[in-house]
Design a protein around this motif. Structure first.
Motif, PDB file in Angstrom:
ATOM      1  N   ALA A  22       1.451   5.545  -0.525  1.00 51.58           N
ATOM      2  CA  ALA A  22       0.716   6.775  -0.234  1.00 51.58           C
ATOM      3  C   ALA A  22       1.560   8.009  -0.506  1.00 51.58           C
TER       4      ALA A  22
ATOM      5  N   GLU B 236       3.223   2.241   3.111  1.00 54.17           N
ATOM      6  CA  GLU B 236       2.411   2.109   4.312  1.00 54.17           C
ATOM      7  C   GLU B 236       2.720   0.835   5.090  1.00 54.17           C
TER       8      GLU B 236
ATOM      9  N   LEU C 152      -1.963  12.860   5.259  1.00 58.43           N
ATOM     10  CA  LEU C 152      -2.150  11.903   4.180  1.00 58.43           C
ATOM     11  C   LEU C 152      -2.984  12.551   3.079  1.00 58.43           C
TER      12      LEU C 152
ATOM     13  N   HIS D 174       5.374   7.271   0.610  1.00 54.42           N
ATOM     14  CA  HIS D 174       5.468   6.400   1.780  1.00 54.42           C
ATOM     15  C   HIS D 174       4.985   4.998   1.461  1.00 54.42           C
TER      16      HIS D 174
ATOM     17  N   ASP E 288       0.863  -1.167   0.000  1.00 55.61           N
ATOM     18  CA  ASP E 288       0.000   0.000   0.000  1.00 55.61           C
ATOM     19  C   ASP E 288       0.904   1.222   0.000  1.00 55.61           C
TER      20      ASP E 288
ATOM     21  N   VAL F 228      -3.865   7.459  -1.092  1.00 53.64           N
ATOM     22  CA  VAL F 228      -3.303   6.124  -0.924  1.00 53.64           C
ATOM     23  C   VAL F 228      -3.781   5.232  -2.050  1.00 53.64           C
TER      24      VAL F 228
END
Length: 116
Positions: free
Chosen positions: A38, A101, A50, A99, A36, A53
């Motif tokens: 993001a 996740e 955030l 990022h 995942d 995503v």
């Protein structure tokens, strides 16, 4: 941890568009497809938030303020994700980070500045 590499930031006028890219290093194994991924951003004086995503199954979510303007996508063959940003207002100014996740890896960020 590994260091992701973001690019594509810059200075743009309000109403303009940018496309951010994030590449994972070769040390990331082929399991990138399952991660995942993001995009986060941090404006001056603000906490990192955030933005969007994209999960391993391709499903996506966005913070309300960017819905309909931003599109997150991924290319597993390139171990990369992207963020297409349209109709940018000055409020979207900030340092944008990529990022993973599932692992907690970050990039160094790419600066987006939207002038009014």
């Amino acid at each position: 941890q590994v260091r992701l590499v973001e690019s594509g930031g810059g200075l743009v006028q309000a109403g303009g568009s940018l496309r951010l890219s994030c590449a994972a290093p070769h040390t990331i194994t082929s399991t990138f497809w399952g991660f995942d991924m993001a995009w986060y951003r941090q404006g001056q004086g603000n906490q990192r938030e955030l933005v969007a995503v994209i999960r391993g199954d391709g499903s996506t979510n966005y913070v309300d303020s960017v819905k309909g303007r931003f599109t997150i996508s991924r290319d597993n063959s390139r171990k990369a994700i992207y963020l297409r940003m349209n109709s940018l207002p000055p409020e979207d100014t900030g340092l944008y980070y990529c990022h993973i996740e599932n692992r907690g890896d970050w990039g160094q960020g790419t600066q987006v500045t939207v002038s009014s």
